[in-house]
Every structure is written in structure tokens, then in C-alpha cells.
Scaffold this motif. Structure first.
Motif, short mmCIF file in Angstrom:
data_model
loop_
_atom_site.label_atom_id
_atom_site.label_comp_id
_atom_site.label_asym_id
_atom_site.label_seq_id
_atom_site.Cartn_x
_atom_site.Cartn_y
_atom_site.Cartn_z
N PRO A 104 56.80 87.41 42.99
CA PRO A 104 56.51 88.84 42.82
C PRO A 104 56.31 89.53 44.17
O PRO A 104 56.18 88.85 45.19
N ASP A 105 56.26 90.84 44.13
CA ASP A 105 55.85 91.60 45.30
C ASP A 105 54.31 91.66 45.26
O ASP A 105 53.72 92.37 44.44
N TYR A 106 53.67 90.88 46.13
CA TYR A 106 52.21 90.71 46.02
C TYR A 106 51.45 92.00 46.33
O TYR A 106 50.38 92.25 45.78
N LYS A 107 52.03 92.81 47.24
CA LYS A 107 51.36 94.07 47.58
C LYS A 107 51.34 94.97 46.34
O LYS A 107 50.29 95.52 45.97
N MET A 108 52.51 95.10 45.70
CA MET A 108 52.58 95.94 44.50
C MET A 108 51.70 95.39 43.38
O MET A 108 51.03 96.13 42.66
N TRP A 109 51.73 94.06 43.26
CA TRP A 109 50.94 93.42 42.20
C TRP A 109 49.45 93.71 42.42
O TRP A 109 48.72 94.09 41.51
N ALA A 110 49.01 93.53 43.69
CA ALA A 110 47.61 93.80 44.02
C ALA A 110 47.27 95.26 43.69
O ALA A 110 46.23 95.54 43.07
N GLU A 111 48.15 96.16 44.10
CA GLU A 111 47.88 97.59 43.87
C GLU A 111 47.82 97.89 42.37
O GLU A 111 47.00 98.69 41.91
N SER A 112 48.69 97.24 41.61
CA SER A 112 48.70 97.50 40.16
C SER A 112 47.40 97.03 39.51
O SER A 112 47.04 97.49 38.44
N MET A 113 46.70 96.10 40.19
CA MET A 113 45.42 95.61 39.64
C MET A 113 44.24 96.38 40.22
O MET A 113 43.09 95.97 40.05
N GLY A 114 44.54 97.45 40.95
CA GLY A 114 43.46 98.28 41.48
C GLY A 114 42.96 97.83 42.84
O GLY A 114 41.95 98.33 43.33
N CYS A 115 43.65 96.87 43.45
CA CYS A 115 43.24 96.38 44.78
C CYS A 115 44.03 97.14 45.85
O CYS A 115 45.05 97.77 45.57
N VAL A 116 43.54 97.02 47.07
CA VAL A 116 44.37 97.44 48.20
C VAL A 116 45.29 96.27 48.53
O VAL A 116 44.84 95.13 48.65
N GLY A 117 46.57 96.53 48.64
CA GLY A 117 47.52 95.49 48.99
C GLY A 117 48.06 95.71 50.39
O GLY A 117 48.39 96.84 50.76
N ILE A 118 48.08 94.66 51.18
CA ILE A 118 48.58 94.76 52.56
C ILE A 118 49.55 93.60 52.77
O ILE A 118 49.29 92.48 52.32
N ARG A 119 50.65 93.87 53.44
CA ARG A 119 51.56 92.78 53.74
C ARG A 119 51.64 92.60 55.25
O ARG A 119 51.75 93.57 56.00
N VAL A 120 51.56 91.35 55.69
CA VAL A 120 51.58 91.04 57.12
C VAL A 120 52.66 90.01 57.41
O VAL A 120 52.68 88.94 56.79
N ASP A 121 53.54 90.35 58.34
CA ASP A 121 54.61 89.43 58.73
C ASP A 121 54.45 88.89 60.15
O ASP A 121 54.91 87.79 60.45
N ASP A 122 53.84 89.67 61.03
CA ASP A 122 53.82 89.31 62.45
C ASP A 122 52.42 89.01 62.95
O ASP A 122 51.44 89.59 62.48
#
Lengths: 580, 173
Positions: free
Chosen positions: A507-525
Motif C-alpha cells: 500500500p501507499d503507507y502515507k495515504m494509509w496513515a492519513e486515512s486513519m487520521g495520522c500524519v503520514g510522512i515518507r522519507v527516502d533520503d
């Protein structure tokens, strides 16, 4: 004596209140409905979970963090089976927990009624004890017994199965008389906490004579609230300490005498010190196979002192030379008193100390440095998290590579800051366990360190966290794989990767987190890691999930291959040429 | 006496348990879960209705006696465990057996029975029902003697045991 007529459901809630229960985790359903009604009027906070497994792990997280019994309540049948995993987890890791399950009415038991299952039968071998209560009048005594058993001796989970008719005010079978003076009746349960002074003297003699002693410290130290006593013993005798996965934090990692974690992924010095020791002083530890490696090659020259509350652990795996049966804090305090009175002896340990420091110098925990173009290093994420959070942060982990990295690279300087699933190895443990810890300590920072495989097993409890305002933070080490399984397939199955790749983008974890009312952040670097953690630390009104996209090829080192002895510990490739 | 020596592969434990439902299941499931082998098991209430007594003969090839006793003792409903030394216990077992017995062979069978100390419980046209109480070894021997006649049906209780009177307080170790 004050008595009061009431129904079994109210009596159950009052009995829980009398045990000092402040919070319980659960989810209602048919058979337990009558007990949920009096909760509305109770002082107990109830956290409504999304899956009963979550309730169990939350209760465990609460218990790990506080030392007080965690309480979960769910209905019969599928709810009871859903909480089987946390019960087994708590049993393996000696976590005090009381689980209340609904049951079909007594008259329907055995008829394959709707949502009936043999809950006490199923959970017999994974609870310290369980009860099927058949009379409303027995509820207060049974609850008292359940808490007594869960919290004394070697702690563990206790299940109380409650048929609906004895708690349903509409059923005459629920009528009972409440009295305040209920006494427990457990003629077969008498845990021994006192220790034999003769055993203490014999242990002290072995310690005085030992030139290569190691304090092998297990989770029992934390259960016995013995961290301070342990430190006193270590400093008084100058003996180095290894803290097992269940005991991380029981002795400060920053202490000169701390050698770190032993075992399959322990650090070189801890593993090798045990292996070459002439005396292992096992305190609240159980010689788990993940610690010993192949048993017939484990610590071949070591005599064993085993201090342990559970008589059945003594001699189960490795016969001791001196057994100290009893509460491990009592045992340590007795040893301290003995050494204070009669001295610690004059064994020459200089050669041993220089051996230890040589290993520490040559074989530190380390990983190949990141070079531009590489994916993010998971160990680096843990280091940033460690360095970017307050000293008393509670870390709850899932199971797998991320768990080992968290245990290795965190610096635990306080007891009860590390919560994980050791014995059972339950994937999905971290998020609900972190929630349980955060409920216990709302003012402290609680981070779940999770893997992507684990996250997908219990992520729904982030909905619970949002709705109940329990702002935990999740560091998701996302490598798109069941990472530990992948590591074993790479190392021991000729890189034949069977069913371990999850998905790069789903899944897209950022979107999933946001859909559950969390702040979602994605970090690659790498340069985004510390700022993302700092940002998460600022957020206190909702949970945060950081999806760290980490390297899939990274392996956990050191490693004792399954079936090998601890002398065959594999170190990372760049340490292989160091003299052992 | 080396109770864990090869001569004593089977060891008798007398386990006092709370007389509550499901307790036998807990004991049995513990043995299964820990891979301890049971040679025989007998259970019945004691003179005190609060407690039952389980006489269990364990196979020490499957696990050390010490582990079996300690794990049993962890069961909350187990109140007391007595280990009976093989040489310091009175052990008995009851066998009921129906054996083929044409009229011309009955005298022979009764002769064996008398020697073993058993009883004739009933006699049919071509069968007899017998009972024998004795140490398990004697019951084994008698069973072997009957086999050639044709055993129709047989039921043994498994061992029950008490400590011998000259052994300390008569209550075993």
C-alpha cells in the motif's frame, strides 16, 4: 460487613475497580454485552480496539511499561480466538495480564451454540491459569485470584471466561451478593520468593573464584523490579553484564560494565564473553535457544549459577552448579549483602578485562556506510531516532530485522523503555503495544519501530489511537520484504527468494496513515531522516507514521546461523579479517 | 537408590489435585504439550471431597523426573506431588478379563487364577469373567497365561499406589 445485592456484570466491573484497574482494552459482542453496560458508569477507562488481538497486545504494552497487569475484555468465540496470540505472547514473555472473555450461557455450553468455543480448553497451555466461572457469586473471588496469579511468582496471563447468564441482569442466575471481604482460595499456588542462604553462599564462592564471570541478565530482572539491585551487584563485583532481548534497559547500555545483547544477533563481545566465560551468573533468564545457539556447544567452560523464580526453569535447559530458587531481586540483594560482609574475593580478572575491551574495540556494532545512490540504511534510521528523541522515550518493536536493529542500535539507559515480543516473536506486536504504553504514560514519547510486514498485520489499531487520542509515533522501516525471512533465504537457501517480496508501492503507507487520521510522512533520503523525526516529535494531537524507504539487501549482523554454536558467530564482511 | 537409573524407567507420582472440573484435562494436556509420556494414569476422589488423587506412572525416557514434577507443580490446581520410590511403594492394579473357557478348560484356568490370587466373577456357557488385583507385574504375568485360551475382552485400571508404612511418615517423599 457491608453486603449488597447486585448482578454478576456489575460485580465483575466492581471487582476490576477494586484491583486498581484504571484502563482496559476491548471490544464488545453478544456474550459479553451485559458486562459492557456497567462500564458506562465505571471509573475504568475503556479503549475500544479494532481487532481483539490489538486489545491483548495493548494490555501487554501497558503491563511492560508499568509493571501493573494489563486488562483486556472481549466477547466469546472468534473474539476469544483472536486474543489467543497475545495470551501466548504474554505467556512466553511472562507478562502479567488478565483477559476476560464472554462465553455462551452455562446451559448452552457444549451445544455448539452461536459464537461458542472452548476458550479455557484452547488457552490452557498458553495461560498461567484460566477459569470458567459458572456462578455469579464466584466472580469477585475469581477476579481476585486471577490478578493474584497474574502478578505473583513468575508473572503471566490469566484468562477468566464468563458465561452470559451469570452477568445478565435479566437472568436470575446473575443474582449475587457482593461482600467486601472476599479471600482467595488457591491451595496449590504458593510461589516461593525467599532464597536459600546456603545457595547464596555457594554462589558467592563460585563468583569469588571466577576469573571470567559474566552476569547473564534476562527479562526476569525487569519483572522483579531488580534493575537497581543488579547495578549494585555489578558495580560491587566489577562483573560485566549482558542484557538479553527481554532485558534491554535493565542495565544501562552506557555503563562501562555493559557488554550489550547476547544471542543470535547479539553483539560480538556479549556473545563471545558468554561463550568463553568460566562462570555465567544467570539472573531471571531461561537459556532460550536464541541466546544459547547450539546447546551442546554453548559456553563449554562455564559453571552456572541460576537465580530464577520459576523452579521449572532451573535445570530445564542447562543444569546449574548452583541454583538459587526465588525472587531474583531477593537473590541479588542477598548476594550484595554477602559480598559486602565477606568481600568479593581476589580473583585475577585483568586478562579477562583486556580480552573484553579488545573484542569491543575490534568488533563494535557497525554497518557499511551509506554512499550516495544507496537506499537508506535502516540502522541509520534507528541511530537518528535514538539521537533525536528524549532519554526516557519508550520504544516498542515488532518482530524481524527492524526489531534486532532497534535492540542493537538504541542505547537503553532506563528500565521499561523497551517493549517487544521475544519468546513468541509475534509480528504486528509493536503498534498495539506502543498504544498500551502510551495510555500508561501519556506524557512520555512512545515510538513504535515497525517493519512493513508487521505493519500490515495490526495497522488498523492506528484508528484506535487516533479516535482515542493516543498519539504514538511509528517509524516504519519499509524494505518491501519480509526482511528477516529474506535474509535467511539469501544466506541459507542460496538466494532463492520464496514468497518474501511484499510490494514496492502497495500500500501507499502515507495515504494509509492519513486515512486513519495520522500524519503520514515518507522519507527516502538520509538527509530527510532527522528532520522528519523532529517534525514527528512536534506532533502531539494525533499519531504519526513515517514510511522510511530502507535498503532491502541490508542484513542483520552479527548472526549465529541456526544450528551453529555461538563460536561460529558471523560478523559483517568488513570485520571478518579481525583476529578473534 | 538412583531413582533415575535405567532400572527405574517408570516412576510413580501420586498427585493430589483440587477436585474441580477440567483438572484431569490440564494434567493430560501438560503431558502432551511437554512431550512427557504417561505409562498409566488413574484418578479418583480421595477421602476429602475437595481433592482428587491422580496416580500417574511416567516414562523417564521421555523427560527427566525433575522436569515432570516441576511442570506438574506449576499447575495451579495441583496441590501436592509425591514421588514414590519403586521400592518404597505399594502398587496395585485391577484387571477385569473375559476369557474363552470351554467347560473342559475351566479347571486349568481356575488353577492359574487361584495361584495368582484372582476371583471368578461369572461363568457363561463358553466364557468366564475373572478379576485380579495385584502389582502390575503379576497382572502382566496372568494376562500372558490367559492369552492362549483366548481373551475376549480385557480392561486394566492402571496403577494406584501409596507409600509403604515403613517409609518415613508413610507418605512417601
Amino acid at each position: 460487613m457491608a453486603t449488597e445485592e447486585m448482578d454478576g456484570g456489575r460485580a465483575l466491573i466492581r471487582a476490576l475497580e477494586n484491583e486498581g484497574v484504571e484502563v482496559m482494552f476491548g471490544l464488545p459482542g453478544g456474550a459479553i454485552l451485559p458486562v459492557y453496560d456497567p462500564i458506562i458508569d465505571s471509573s475504568i477507562r475503556h479503549i475500544l480496539v479494532r481487532h481483539e488481538q490489538g486489545a491483548g497486545h495493548m494490555a501487554e504494552g501497558y503491563a511492560h511499561a508499568t509493571g501493573r497487569p494489563g486488562v483486556a475484555m472481549v466477547t466469546s468465540g472468534p473474539a476469544a480466538t483472536n486474543i489467543v496470540t497475545p495470551l501466548c505472547d504474554a505467556y512466553m514473555d511472562s507478562v502479567p495480564m488478565v483477559v476476560i472473555t464472554g462465553q455462551v450461557p452455562t446451559g448452552a455450553i457444549g451445544t455448539d451454540a452461536f459464537q461458542e468455543c472452548d476458550t479455557t480448553g484452547i488457552t490452557q497451555s498458553i495461560t498461567k491459569h484460566n477459569f470458567l466461572v459458572t456462578e455469579a457469586q464466584d466472580i469477585p473471588r475469581t477476579i481476585k485470584e486471577a490478578f493474584h496469579i497474574a502478578t505473583t511468582g513468575r508473572p503471566g496471563p490469566v484468562l477468566v471466561d464468563i458465561p452470559k447468564d451469570i452477568v445478565d441482569p435479566g437472568n436470575p442466575r446473575s443474582a449475587m451478593t457482593w461482600t467486601d471481604d472476599v479471600t482467595i482460595d488457591l491451595p496449590g499456588y504458593n510461589p516461593q520468593t525467599e532464597v536459600d542462604p546456603e545457595a547464596i553462599r555457594a554462589a558467592a564462592e563460585l563468583i569469588r573464584a571466577s576469573e571470567r564471570p559474566v552476569l547473564y541478565v534476562g527479562g526476569g530482572i525487569l519483572k522483579a523490579r531488580a534493575a537497581d539491585a543488579l547495578r549494585e551487584l555489578a558495580e560491587l563485583t566489577g562483573i560485566s553484564v549482558v542484557t538479553t532481548l527481554m532485558a534491554r534497559g535493565a542495565f544501562p547500555d552506557s555503563h562501562d560494565l555493559c557488554l550489550g545483547m547476547p544471542g543470535m544477533h547479539g553483539n560480538f563481545t556479549a556473545v563471545t564473553a558468554m561463550q568463553e566465560s568460566d562462570l555465567l551468573i544467570a539472573l531471571g533468564a531461561r537459556f532460550d535457544d536464541r541466546v544459547t545457539g547450539r546447546l551442546d556447544g554453548f559456553a563449554p567452560d562455564a559453571k552456572i549459577i541460576h537465580a530464577e523464580i520459576d523452579p521449572a526453569e532451573i535445570g530445564k535447559v542447562r543444569p546449574p552448579d548452583v541454583a538459587i530458587q526465588g525472587d531474583v531481586r531477593v537473590a541479588i540483594e542477598a548476594l550484595v549483602a554477602e559480598f559486602t560482609a565477606n568481600g568479593t574475593g581476589d580473583a585475577d580478572r585483568d586478562a579477562w578485562r583486556s580480552k573484553l575491551s579488545g573484542w569491543q574495540e575490534r568488533f563494535p556494532l557497525a554497518y557499511e556506510p551509506w554512499v550516495p545512490g544507496d537506499p537508506l540504511k535502516p540502522q541509520y534510521v534507528i541511530e537518528c531516532l535514538r539521537d533525536g528523541t528524549p532519554d526516557d522515550t519508550i520504544v516498542a518493536s515488532g518482530v524481524g530485522q527492524h526489531q534486532m536493529w532497534a535492540s542493537q542500535y538504541w542505547k537503553f539507559d532506563h528500565p521499561y523503555t523497551w517493549i517487544n515480543s521475544g519468546g513468541l516473536g509475534t509480528m504486528g506486536f509493536s503498534i498495539p503495544a506502543a498504544i498500551g504504553a502510551k495510555v500508561a504514560f501519556p506524557d512520555r514519547m512512545v515510538w513504535a519501530v515497525d517493519g512493513d510486514g508487521c505493519f500490515q498485520m495490526t495497522a488498523q489499531e492506528l484508528v484506535t489511537a487516533t479516535v482515542e487520542n493516543i498519539p504514538i509515533k511509528v517509524a516504519l522501516l519499509n524494505n518491501s520484504y519480509l526482511g528477516m525471512v529474506r535474509q535467511w533465504q539469501e544466506m541459507f537457501y542460496e538466494e532463492r527468494y520464496s514468497e518474501v517480496f511484499l510490494s514496492k508501492d502497495v500500500p501507499d503507507y502515507k495515504m494509509w496513515a492519513e486515512s486513519m487520521g495520522c500524519v503520514g510522512i515518507r522519507v527516502d533520503d538520509p538527509e530527510e531522516v532527522a528532520p522528519a523525526i523532529a517534525r514527528a516529535n512536534e506532533i502531539n494531537d494525533r499519531p504519526v507514521v513515517i514510511d522510511f524507504r530502507v535498503a532491502a539487501a541490508e542484513k542483520v549482523y552479527p548472526m549465529v546461523p541456526s544450528g551453529a554454536t555461538n563460536s561460529e558467530l558471523l560478523v559483517p564482511p568488513f570485520q571478518q579479517d579481525q583476529p578473534r | 537408590m538412583n531413582i533415575q537409573g535405567p532400572d527405574y524407567r517408570y516412576h510413580t507420582l501420586v498427585v493430589t489435585v483440587e477436585n474441580k472440573s477440567g483438572v484431569l484435562a490440564r494434567v493430560a494436556s501438560l503431558f502432551a504439550r511437554r512431550a512427557f509420556n504417561i505409562e498409566s494414569l488413574a484418578v479418583a476422589p480421595t477421602d476429602d471431597e475437595m481433592f482428587s488423587r491422580i496416580t500417574v506412572v511416567v516414562d523417564l525416557e521421555s523427560a527427566p523426573l525433575d522436569q515432570i514434577v516441576k511442570q506438574l507443580d506449576k499447575l495451579v490446581n495441583v496441590v501436592e506431588i509425591r514421588e514414590l520410590h519403586p521400592g518404597h511403594a505399594v502398587e496395585r492394579e485391577l484387571m477385569l478379563v473375559t476369557v474363552s473357557a470351554e467347560p473342559d478348560r475351566r479347571d486349568e484356568i481356575v488353577e492359574h487364577l487361584d495361584r495368582a490370587g484372582g476371583k471368578v466373577l461369572s461363568v457363561g456357557t463358553d466364557r468366564m469373567m475373572l478379576s485380579l488385583v495385584g502389582p502390575s507385574a503379576r497382572v502382566d504375568e496372568f494376562e500372558d497365561l490367559l492369552r492362549p485360551y483366548g481373551i475376549v475382552e480385557l480392561q486394566r485400571t492402571g496403577r494406584v499406589a501409596l507409600a509403604t508404612l515403613d517409609d518415613g511418615d508413610g507418605r512417601g517423599r
